[in-house]
Design an enzyme around this catalytic site. Structure first.
Site, PDB file in Angstrom:
ATOM      1  N   CYS A  74       0.812  -1.225   0.000  1.00  0.00           N
ATOM      2  CA  CYS A  74       0.000   0.000   0.000  1.00  0.00           C
ATOM      3  C   CYS A  74       0.842   1.271   0.000  1.00  0.00           C
ATOM      4  O   CYS A  74       0.537   2.236  -0.702  1.00  0.00           O
ATOM      5  CB  CYS A  74      -0.990  -0.001   1.163  1.00  0.00           C
ATOM      6  N   ASP A 278      -7.532   5.539  -1.518  1.00  0.00           N
ATOM      7  CA  ASP A 278      -7.211   4.339  -0.744  1.00  0.00           C
ATOM      8  C   ASP A 278      -6.716   3.243  -1.681  1.00  0.00           C
ATOM      9  O   ASP A 278      -7.440   2.825  -2.589  1.00  0.00           O
ATOM     10  CB  ASP A 278      -8.473   3.880  -0.008  1.00  0.00           C
ATOM     11  N   HIS A 280      -6.196   0.132  -0.915  1.00  0.00           N
ATOM     12  CA  HIS A 280      -6.499  -1.198  -0.376  1.00  0.00           C
ATOM     13  C   HIS A 280      -7.661  -1.874  -1.097  1.00  0.00           C
ATOM     14  O   HIS A 280      -8.670  -2.257  -0.509  1.00  0.00           O
ATOM     15  CB  HIS A 280      -6.791  -1.094   1.121  1.00  0.00           C
TER      16      HIS A 280
END
Length: 428
Positions: A74, A278, A280
């Protein structure tokens, strides 16, 4: 207001109900929006940012390594996003917009190709992971913001098309002289022409290796400035909150950080909430088509932007800025000095004209990634002013946190990129 943590998998394009109905200004990478009247513009701007997420089924890293970065990549993806924003500003301009299904300019395709998950792309996960080995990170190990910044700096040397000058400012200090030397390597600091040709070696890196346009060689290599910071110990110090909202600056590239072992790319704020992309979400790896076009829908976040209360962010971050010209950099310096005087807040870093004298004996300390090679550092404080062999420094290098004379004990909490490493500070 609760933080929004929506993902690409759960929302379709155009849903915007979760974004707050507020009269407070919305700032995204130097642009101001009205949430009540410009929601479509906000969504278009967020969607136009390059969105790099976990991928699966890409060629093994190093030939035998992982074929997915789910669970560990990430921060690497956030590094790709902040650099991707710099490349968009460099080649397309901040006002460029991506529109789904429309043909894209060649520069955009070239940028996207530089990030595809394969070993021969300049800024692929493969390149970042393997370059990170030299920074003490094994493939598959979680990175911190400083490690990503150092790796990106090394990789940009090979990108002769973009010709970026990447500077990673250590010890919470931005030295203007260092940056001007980096961005104008063919000039000395006083402005006289340098005798070396554009391909001369500077600081161990080949500068200006490509054929340079005449007007560019006389001016400025576009600057990507990355500043790793630690704004507290376990939690962010609230005194830094207002200055962390630096997304108002037109030079802003955003902030990479997040929560421990969970990185995000912060691109703006509204009220007390940070707006972020994000990484993820795991998506299949993408291969270019036969005509070199890239199926790019999954590289743009087409849902309402995620939000997080600013107090929830981990104190270890890296802040990014892009200055296309010397005037942009001078304007950034002026704005940073103004931001440093925000009432009731502390500046995140110091801006000085030239290298303080105590840096000279500690240069190795300031340019490694502590803890990543089993190194222990000794930090000594020298005089709180700087002189060079040419002229005295213009400023006295004051301690911007108050009336004290340059106290390193307060700075040490932000000296290291240590969110995933143990470290020990000696002789403070």
């Amino acid at each position: 207001m609760d933080a929004a943590t929506l993902t690409y998998d759960t929302l379709g394009f155009g849903e915007f109900a979760d974004f707050p109905e507020t009269s407070e200004p919305v700032w995204i990478l130097g642009k101001e929006f009205n949430a009540l009247t410009e929601k479509d513009d906000i969504l278009s701007d967020v969607t136009s940012r390059l969105w790099f997420t976990y991928r699966k089924n890409f060629p093994p890293i190093g030939g035998t390594g992982p074929t997915s970065d789910t669970g560990w990549g990430c921060m690497l993806r956030c590094g790709q996003m902040i650099l991707g924003e710099a490349l968009v500003c460099r080649h397309l301009g901040r006002d460029w917009r991506w529109v789904r299904g429309q043909p894209q300019r060649g520069q955009y395709i070239s940028i996207l190709n530089a990030f595809l998950d394969k070993k021969d792309s300049y800024y692929s996960l493969h390149q970042i992971a393997q370059m990170g080995v030299g920074e003490g990170k094994s493939i598959g190990q979680w990175y911190g913001p400083n490690t990503v910044a150092q790796v990106l700096k090394k990789l940009t040397v090979f990108d002769s098309w973009s010709r970026l000058a990447v500077h990673v400012a250590m010890d919470n200090t931005v030295v203007m002289e260092e940056i001007k030397r980096l961005c104008m390597p063919w000039l000395d600091y006083g402005g006289a022409a340098c005798a070396e040709p554009p391909g001369w070696i500077h600081n161990g890196c080949l500068e200006g290796a490509c054929a340079l346009a005449e007007e560019e060689t006389a001016l400025w290599k576009p600057l990507v400035l990355l500043i790793p910071l630690r704004l507290g110990l376990s939690d962010i110090n609230k005194a830094y909150i207002e200055t962390l909202k630096c997304f108002q600056l037109p030079q802003s590239l955003g902030v990479i950080g997040g929560k421990p072992n969970s990185a995000h790319y912060f691109i703006g704020y509204v009220g007390e909430e940070l707006i972020y992309l994000d990484p993820h979400t795991t998506q299949p790896a993408i291969e270019p088509c036969e005509d070199s076009q890239v199926p790019d829908d999954t590289y743009h976040c087409q849902h309402p932007p995620c939000r997080m209360h600013i107090c929830e962010i981990d104190p270890s971050v890296a802040v990014g800025f892009f200055c296309r010209t010397e005037d942009d950099f001078d304007d950034w310096c002026m704005r940073i000095r103004q931001l440093s005087h925000t009432r009731g807040s502390l500046p995140m870093f110091e801006l000085v004209d030239c290298q303080p004298s105590h840096f000279a004996c500690s240069v190795d300390v300031l340019n490694f990634t502590p803890g990543e090679a089993g190194i222990q550092s000794e930090v000594r404080c020298g005089q709180a002013h700087c002189t060079t062999d040419k002229a005295p420094c213009k400023g006295n290098f004051p301690d911007v946190r108050g009336d004290r004379v340059h106290d390193f004990s307060d700075r040490s909490e932000r000296f290291f990129d240590s969110e995933d490493e143990e470290f020990e500070i000696l002789s403070l």
